[in-house]
Design an enzyme around this catalytic site. Sequence first.
Site, PDB file in Angstrom:
ATOM      1  N   HIS A 384       0.772  -1.210   0.036  1.00  0.00           N
ATOM      2  CA  HIS A 384      -0.065   0.027   0.086  1.00  0.00           C
ATOM      3  C   HIS A 384       0.733   1.206  -0.026  1.00  0.00           C
ATOM      4  O   HIS A 384       1.812   1.305   0.848  1.00  0.00           O
ATOM      5  CB  HIS A 384      -1.016   0.090   1.201  1.00  0.00           C
ATOM      6  CG  HIS A 384      -2.144   0.923   1.189  1.00  0.00           C
ATOM      7  ND1 HIS A 384      -1.682   2.252   1.268  1.00  0.00           N
ATOM      8  CD2 HIS A 384      -3.551   0.979   0.881  1.00  0.00           C
ATOM      9  CE1 HIS A 384      -2.917   3.354   1.209  1.00  0.00           C
ATOM     10  NE2 HIS A 384      -3.806   2.018   0.850  1.00  0.00           N
ATOM     11  N   GLU A 397      -7.060   5.401   1.083  1.00  0.00           N
ATOM     12  CA  GLU A 397      -6.971   5.947  -0.224  1.00  0.00           C
ATOM     13  C   GLU A 397      -8.143   7.070  -0.556  1.00  0.00           C
ATOM     14  O   GLU A 397      -7.947   7.772  -1.452  1.00  0.00           O
ATOM     15  CB  GLU A 397      -7.169   5.047  -1.549  1.00  0.00           C
ATOM     16  CG  GLU A 397      -5.842   4.041  -1.835  1.00  0.00           C
ATOM     17  CD  GLU A 397      -6.000   3.054  -2.773  1.00  0.00           C
ATOM     18  OE1 GLU A 397      -5.024   3.227  -3.705  1.00  0.00           O
ATOM     19  OE2 GLU A 397      -6.897   2.318  -2.849  1.00  0.00           O
ATOM     20  N   ARG A 400      -6.617  10.630  -0.644  1.00  0.00           N
ATOM     21  CA  ARG A 400      -6.361  11.114  -2.031  1.00  0.00           C
ATOM     22  C   ARG A 400      -7.437  11.150  -3.006  1.00  0.00           C
ATOM     23  O   ARG A 400      -7.432  12.170  -3.865  1.00  0.00           O
ATOM     24  CB  ARG A 400      -5.383  10.111  -2.709  1.00  0.00           C
ATOM     25  CG  ARG A 400      -3.785  10.268  -2.177  1.00  0.00           C
ATOM     26  CD  ARG A 400      -3.168   9.042  -2.729  1.00  0.00           C
ATOM     27  NE  ARG A 400      -3.223   7.643  -1.910  1.00  0.00           N
ATOM     28  CZ  ARG A 400      -3.159   6.461  -2.446  1.00  0.00           C
ATOM     29  NH1 ARG A 400      -2.848   6.647  -3.919  1.00  0.00           N
ATOM     30  NH2 ARG A 400      -3.320   5.429  -1.895  1.00  0.00           N
ATOM     31  N   ARG A 421      -1.985   1.011  -6.937  1.00  0.00           N
ATOM     32  CA  ARG A 421      -1.410   1.018  -5.731  1.00  0.00           C
ATOM     33  C   ARG A 421       0.015   0.552  -6.048  1.00  0.00           C
ATOM     34  O   ARG A 421       0.998   1.238  -5.533  1.00  0.00           O
ATOM     35  CB  ARG A 421      -1.813   0.031  -4.780  1.00  0.00           C
ATOM     36  CG  ARG A 421      -3.071   0.398  -4.006  1.00  0.00           C
ATOM     37  CD  ARG A 421      -3.620  -0.678  -3.113  1.00  0.00           C
ATOM     38  NE  ARG A 421      -4.763  -0.086  -2.447  1.00  0.00           N
ATOM     39  CZ  ARG A 421      -5.563  -0.713  -1.559  1.00  0.00           C
ATOM     40  NH1 ARG A 421      -5.457  -1.822  -1.579  1.00  0.00           N
ATOM     41  NH2 ARG A 421      -6.538  -0.049  -0.824  1.00  0.00           N
ATOM     42  N   HIS A 523       0.832  -5.013   2.239  1.00  0.00           N
ATOM     43  CA  HIS A 523      -0.519  -4.660   2.557  1.00  0.00           C
ATOM     44  C   HIS A 523      -1.761  -6.079   2.236  1.00  0.00           C
ATOM     45  O   HIS A 523      -2.362  -6.199   2.884  1.00  0.00           O
ATOM     46  CB  HIS A 523      -1.168  -3.553   1.730  1.00  0.00           C
ATOM     47  CG  HIS A 523      -2.507  -3.248   1.948  1.00  0.00           C
ATOM     48  ND1 HIS A 523      -2.884  -2.958   3.379  1.00  0.00           N
ATOM     49  CD2 HIS A 523      -3.522  -2.775   1.127  1.00  0.00           C
ATOM     50  CE1 HIS A 523      -4.290  -2.520   3.135  1.00  0.00           C
ATOM     51  NE2 HIS A 523      -4.591  -2.552   1.843  1.00  0.00           N
ATOM     52  N   HIS A 524      -1.373  -6.774   0.975  1.00  0.00           N
ATOM     53  CA  HIS A 524      -2.192  -7.634   0.457  1.00  0.00           C
ATOM     54  C   HIS A 524      -1.556  -8.614  -0.100  1.00  0.00           C
ATOM     55  O   HIS A 524      -0.447  -8.378  -1.179  1.00  0.00           O
ATOM     56  CB  HIS A 524      -3.391  -7.185  -0.107  1.00  0.00           C
ATOM     57  CG  HIS A 524      -4.467  -7.872  -0.615  1.00  0.00           C
ATOM     58  ND1 HIS A 524      -5.734  -7.887   0.187  1.00  0.00           N
ATOM     59  CD2 HIS A 524      -4.629  -8.921  -1.536  1.00  0.00           C
ATOM     60  CE1 HIS A 524      -6.513  -8.905  -0.221  1.00  0.00           C
ATOM     61  NE2 HIS A 524      -5.925  -9.316  -1.077  1.00  0.00           N
ATOM     62  N   ARG A 563      -4.024  -5.539  -6.621  1.00  0.00           N
ATOM     63  CA  ARG A 563      -5.389  -5.344  -6.144  1.00  0.00           C
ATOM     64  C   ARG A 563      -5.894  -3.797  -6.154  1.00  0.00           C
ATOM     65  O   ARG A 563      -5.237  -2.948  -5.598  1.00  0.00           O
ATOM     66  CB  ARG A 563      -5.832  -6.046  -4.728  1.00  0.00           C
ATOM     67  CG  ARG A 563      -7.277  -5.598  -4.329  1.00  0.00           C
ATOM     68  CD  ARG A 563      -7.203  -6.466  -2.900  1.00  0.00           C
ATOM     69  NE  ARG A 563      -6.658  -5.692  -1.755  1.00  0.00           N
ATOM     70  CZ  ARG A 563      -6.891  -4.709  -1.524  1.00  0.00           C
ATOM     71  NH1 ARG A 563      -7.999  -3.771  -1.649  1.00  0.00           N
ATOM     72  NH2 ARG A 563      -5.953  -4.163  -0.382  1.00  0.00           N
TER      73      ARG A 563
END
Length: 700
Positions: A384, A397, A400, A421, A523-524, A563
């Site tokens: 992220h 997010e 932003r 990302r 992050h993921h 993602r």
Amino acid sequence: MGKQPKKRNSGNTLGLCLMILAAVITIIIAFPVTDGIRKSIKDNIKYIAGTYSASEKGFGGRVKAIVTVGENGIEDISFEGAKETPDIGGAAVEKLNAQMKTALDTEIDSVSGATVTSTALKRALKKALLKARGKEVKEDMEVKSADIVVIGAGGAGMSAAIEAAQKGATNVVILEKMPITGGNTVRATGGLNASETQYQKRDGIEDSNDLFYEDTMKGGKNLNDPELVRTLVENSAAAVDWVNEIGGDLSVVAQFGGASVKRIHRPSDTSAVGPMLVKTLNAKLDELGIPVLLETKATKIIADKDGKITGVEAEDENGEFVINTKAVILATGGFGANPDMVVKYAPQLAGFITTNHSGATGDGIEMALELGAGLTDIEQIQTHPTVNPNTATMYTEGVRGNGAILVNNDGNRFVNELETRDVVSAAILAQPNEESWLVFDTAVRESLSAIEKYINEGIIVEANTIEELAEKTGINKENLVATMNKYASMQEAGEDSEFGRKSMEVPLTNAPFFAGLAKPAIHHTMGGVKINKETQVLKEDGSVIPGLYAAGEVVGGVHGGNRLGGNAVADIVVFGRISGDNANGYVLANGGNTERTIVVENEDANFVPQDIKTDLKDGSYKGVAKGFGGDVEVTFTVKDGIVNDLSISGGKETAEIGGKAMEKIKRKMQSSGEFKVDSVAGASITSKGVSDAIKNATLQ
């Protein structure tokens, strides 16, 4: 002339012998050798390095023995018995632990007055020692039963259990190794991506499932499984409606990175989506009476000789047990908090911090591999782009999306802030110190309540002018002023001539101004277990493992190489529901549903709080410290060395994380009688806040 015989240096030999003797005596004095240890030496018993445990039924519940073996033999022996009577069995456990700290012994004597507990501990120790020797030990496991076992109480697991129950399942149980539900879901800050929804139509947003599909495939670098992506988008609108129908709130539509149109659905108060969703799912579980076994770790999924799922092995504070079942739904999440596993599949991410909760360690993937499950995109791990490097707090997010820009330490923009990302992360890592600043104004702050949490955490710099903001952050003042002026001009003209940003919500001219330091973090994990669109887990050859389903971050193929923000929440709800529906269908085709057999005990029913002891003087106390969302306050009184009227509060802590953690901390104190804070896994910041507040407490 023959060689002369060498003379032995008797003085050196004698000195060496004395040194060895002294060393042996020192070791004996420092490490007392008991009869049990002597016997193991005499019998030449060899132990294998590692930690071994075994349990037996005690007086109030199961007791456990834990043996730690190092390269030179047994290093530690300890005992547990949380449900034994504190003054009898519990006292016996404490006494034996104290004895082991004084002198390790593989043979223990019964503690007078606690025969049942002592006997159980002896048996448990014997079994643990056998395991340490590499012997196979058959545990005396309690056997339970359920039609569907859901492993993991994050968003996917809870959605699966609820959907199964709504479709008629009557005997569903959820196993969760952490002390609270929510997993990574409770940390989600953005929203749920969905196309062709009633809320988009209300706002005049033109979107389609095909456009959502194209954006997701493009964002995932076309590594995604097309069938899974098509399933995701075509069920996304129904996912929004379902969340709202069970008591949730997803009614505001906003713009997020990688989306061609406004598509992310968020709570009406613009708060973070995760806490709202977890609170909603928990309430529905309670309403349906679905048991959730917390601090209960699934250790193995059992299959018969034909590969058909037949049960789950698990362990809790009372020991190991088995749940015989017809279907298992794997919803254990990813492995973003397991640095060894991350580096195994993506060596380039060594040393990165993570936004994941501590339980995201890949357990489900390992259990599935033991059954022969295939993996998909396992090396695809997302960072992220905007995470505070000091607290690991992720800036949604939405900051932003609602207008904030990114600048480097030189005060210059360097990327379209609404790119995917992976693109934004790479751009930040190319800047000086591999960091950036998220810069926004009061208009952005007022548009997004999630920002208040960051301000309360103390990770946002505030200033009345851009010049002052530059001075406080160390950003190049002249360049930052020029950047902000240019951005305001481009916003007014309606075109980002520098980086092609499409959505420029505000000119960022409304003082005060704000900035938060941001770096990428793990992050993921996009990769995971291989499934089909019915969420059935597949082997490497594509064949189905009968009775095994999976949903959420434990699964690979949905997100490909990257993602999009908002797709994770869509993923857990869409595929969680599908897995619940299909698991119930499988149960109906294999004997049908049965009555519920597992019930969660009411902890308050037989709970007798202990006096909490302290050395503080008599009087009233109050302490305050910083928690996760704001200040944590602890108040109490002391009378004759006993803590009374204990209150732990934190109005700005997340109810589903910090709120529950504060309850557990207080309960633990009342259970142990000790005035100390045991950190609650998954809520370490709140736990530290409570601990600090107690340390800061002063006599009023």
